[in-house]
Design a protein around this motif. Structure first.
Motif, PDB file in Angstrom:
ATOM      1  N   ARG A 188       0.828  -1.213   0.000  1.00  0.00           N
ATOM      2  CA  ARG A 188       0.000   0.000   0.000  1.00  0.00           C
ATOM      3  C   ARG A 188       0.864   1.266   0.000  1.00  0.00           C
ATOM      4  O   ARG A 188       0.465   2.290  -0.534  1.00  0.00           O
TER       5      ARG A 188
ATOM      6  N   VAL B 150      -0.857   4.990  -1.614  1.00  0.00           N
ATOM      7  CA  VAL B 150      -2.123   5.338  -0.978  1.00  0.00           C
ATOM      8  C   VAL B 150      -1.997   5.377   0.547  1.00  0.00           C
ATOM      9  O   VAL B 150      -2.868   5.891   1.232  1.00  0.00           O
ATOM     10  N   SER B 151      -0.914   4.819   1.066  1.00  0.00           N
ATOM     11  CA  SER B 151      -0.691   4.835   2.511  1.00  0.00           C
ATOM     12  C   SER B 151       0.658   5.505   2.762  1.00  0.00           C
ATOM     13  O   SER B 151       1.666   5.113   2.168  1.00  0.00           O
TER      14      SER B 151
ATOM     15  N   VAL C 229      -2.678  -1.997 -10.051  1.00  0.00           N
ATOM     16  CA  VAL C 229      -2.792  -2.577  -8.708  1.00  0.00           C
ATOM     17  C   VAL C 229      -3.818  -3.710  -8.697  1.00  0.00           C
ATOM     18  O   VAL C 229      -4.959  -3.523  -9.106  1.00  0.00           O
TER      19      VAL C 229
END
Lengths: 283, 313
Positions: free
Chosen positions: B54, B59-60, B87
């Motif tokens: 992630r 996105v993290s 992804v």
């Protein structure tokens, strides 16, 4: 050329210098486009609902209750308008609110929980804000459609005497989006449905419908209950609609208050949604 | 592939850390992924593989260390990086209300690609995913393997430079897994960089050029599958079963056989260079196992040695 190679050659021609440029500019629209495609699956329900809902209300309240009230009282004050004219703007706004609720409750819960498609959007260059804005934008399309159809029926029933009646439409649409944005903020916080939406329906939407000056002027309620109308987006949209539809007289500052209230509700709802979407998607 | 391309670093992590409150999910890991290679992240549940994915997927946000993807910092240029990634998440997140083809088209729109590109592209991807005949059905009616293939096809719609696959074959039957491996192998041949997390060792051996074994947020070992087997295991393994009552007792008698002996409740494992000869010696010595097996050492042996045999749930 093999399928694998073809499956991996060609997009570059469509990307500019910066691959994410279009997504950054139009991401919310792409989300909206996606939602509109999904709506096609239940297009029939949307159309039927938008057509039959006003028909049922207008026949019942116009030909039924309306004719009874009008016959016994000679119409309501302020130039003796018909009961249908009085109740019409409220029904219009209520239809918008219901669509706002429908499009911002389960689709948002579903996007996070059932299909998890919000994560898929965010894996592309779409931001959490764009996901939320796109969902609301798509709800907006449905609100516009529903309000337009409802307005058409009100015209057919001669419930809109004022030439400026069309302005009841943007008022209703604004209330649908404002309420939808708050529902979206709530739905995005839910991990499970757990009957929350049913509860909102029974304990928020139903009382709002009954106590927001929908069927009788808000002033008729005891002062202790009038606050329900004041905080209700339905009352504000209804009053705006009445000013437009039959020239109901109210001070300009109050009209400004109605607009201001709905705009602020929309901004707060969106801001809260942005925050929750971002938090959940980046977990 | 030229020398310079081969040395192109697609992903570089240095001291990469991610903490959720007091829980440190990724604890200062370093690795690099080069262009065109298939890089594997192996580890038991909770090792931190998906958290790393992630962070790479931008996105993290990381809690510490450095991370660079295609030369960009995901904290600063997340959307720019995501435009170059494909992804495949652990859980499918297709739109089940849409038809198979529409899922590809809708997703392509997220990258700002026009319909005139996406319509033929969707057909190509359906062909690649062997789903042409299913193009017009709703996603709900697809089998698990088909959904996975559709998710992979969807991840290719923007022609990514890096394809991230988080547990791509979990929950699939052997036939579906083999079809999927075949598709991934073809992508690798076409030059796509793959980053794969898995806890299936056969999958890692099949697909990965290089991998890291993770446990509790840390990298325990790194290298090619063959090098890891060589370093952390023996050439062969003799598996002997004497019955759960006797295994421990017999293991004492076998001390000194092979390079290392591991006693499990149901069997004894002898790690050795000469499996057949050792087995013959054991039988000549008078021991009669209920069942015996000589096999080549696998990545699974390495994995279990490095991450232990206790269950993580």
């Amino acid at each position: 050329m093999s399928v694998e190679v073809r499956a991996h050659a060609g997009a570059r021609a469509y990307f500019g210098e910066r691959r994410s440029a279009r997504s950054i500019a139009f991401g919310a629209w792409y989300v909206c486009e996606h939602r509109l495609r999904t709506m096609r699956a239940y297009l029939m329900t949307i159309v039927m609902g938008s057509v039959f809902n006003p028909m049922f209300y207008l026949f019942s309240l116009g030909l039924g209750i309306g004719s009874y009230i009008d016959a016994s009282s000679g119409g309501l004050g302020q130039g003796a308008i018909s009961y249908l004219t009085f109740v019409g703007p409220a029904l219009l706004a209520s239809a918008a609110l219901n669509v706002g609720f429908e499009e911002c409750a389960f689709p948002v819960l579903g996007g996070f929980k059932w299909t998890r498609e919000f994560w898929a959007m965010n894996a592309a260059p779409i931001s959490a804000r764009q996901v939320a804005s796109g969902v609301l934008m798509a709800a907006g399309f449905r609100v516009v459609f529903t309000v337009a159809v409802f307005f058409g029926f009100l015209s057919l029933f001669h419930a809109l005497p004022s030439p400026s009646a069309w302005m009841a439409m943007p008022a209703a649409m604004l209330s649908g989006l404002a309420f939808g944005s708050v529902i979206m903020a709530i739905a995005s916080r839910l991990e499970e449905d757990d009957g929350w939406f049913a509860m909102i329906n029974r304990l928020v939407i139903a009382p709002m419908f009954l106590f927001s000056g929908t069927f009788f002027p808000l002033e008729r309620l005891p002062l202790g209950l009038q606050w329900i109308g004041w905080i209700s987006p339905l009352w504000h949209a209804t009053q705006l609609g009445r000013v437009a539809a039959y020239g109901m007289v109210e001070p300009a500052w109050l009209t400004a208050c109605h607009i201001g209230y709905l705009v602020i509700m929309l901004i707060i709802g969106l801001a809260l949604s942005f925050r929750t979407f971002a938090r959940r998607l980046s977990k | 592939m030229s020398e310079t391309e081969d040395s192109t670093i697609m992903i570089r992590a240095g001291g990469l850390t991610k903490a959720f409150g007091a829980l440190v999910a990724v604890d200062g890991v370093d690795f690099e992924v080069r262009k065109g290679e298939a890089f594997g992240l192996l580890g038991p549940n909770g090792a931190g593989k998906s958290t790393i994915m992630r962070m790479i997927a931008s996105v993290s946000r990381r809690s510490g260390g450095t991370l660079s993807i295609l030369g960009m910092d995901p904290d600063e240029r997340g959307p720019d990086i995501r435009g170059h990634l494909g992804v495949v998440p652990q859980q499918d997140n297709l739109d089940t209300e849409l038809r198979v083809r529409d899922n590809l088209i809708v997703y392509g729109r997220y990258f700002g690609l026009p319909m005139k590109f996406l319509r033929p592209k969707a057909e190509e991807l359906l062909e690649f995913a062997q789903l042409t005949e299913k193009a017009a059905v709703k996603v709900d009616s697809l089998s698990g393997g088909m959904k996975r293939r559709l998710t992979i096809a969807r991840a290719l719609v923007n022609e990514p430079d890096i394809l991230l696959l988080d547990e791509p074959t979990t929950g699939l039957d052997p036939q579906a897994r083999h079809i999927l491996w075949d598709r991934l192998f073809r992508l690798k041949e076409a030059g796509v960089t793959l980053v794969i997390t898995t806890h299936y060792m056969d999958e890692a051996e099949q697909l990965c050029d290089r991998l890291v074994v993770m446990d509790k947020g840390r990298i325990m070992a790194a290298g090619t599958p063959a090098a890891l087997i060589q370093q952390y295991s023996s050439r062969e393994v003799v598996e002997l079963r004497f019955g759960s009552e006797r295994n421990a007792e017999v293991a004492l008698q076998l001390a000194g056989t092979g390079e290392r002996i591991e006693t499990l409740p149901d069997r004894i494992l002898i790690y050795t260079q000469t499996g057949e000869e050792d087995l013959a010696r054991i039988v000549d010595g008078g021991l009669r196992p209920l069942t015996s097996l000589v096999r080549r050492s696998s990545l699974e042996d390495v994995f279990l040695r490095l991450t232990g045999r206790s269950l993580v749930e």
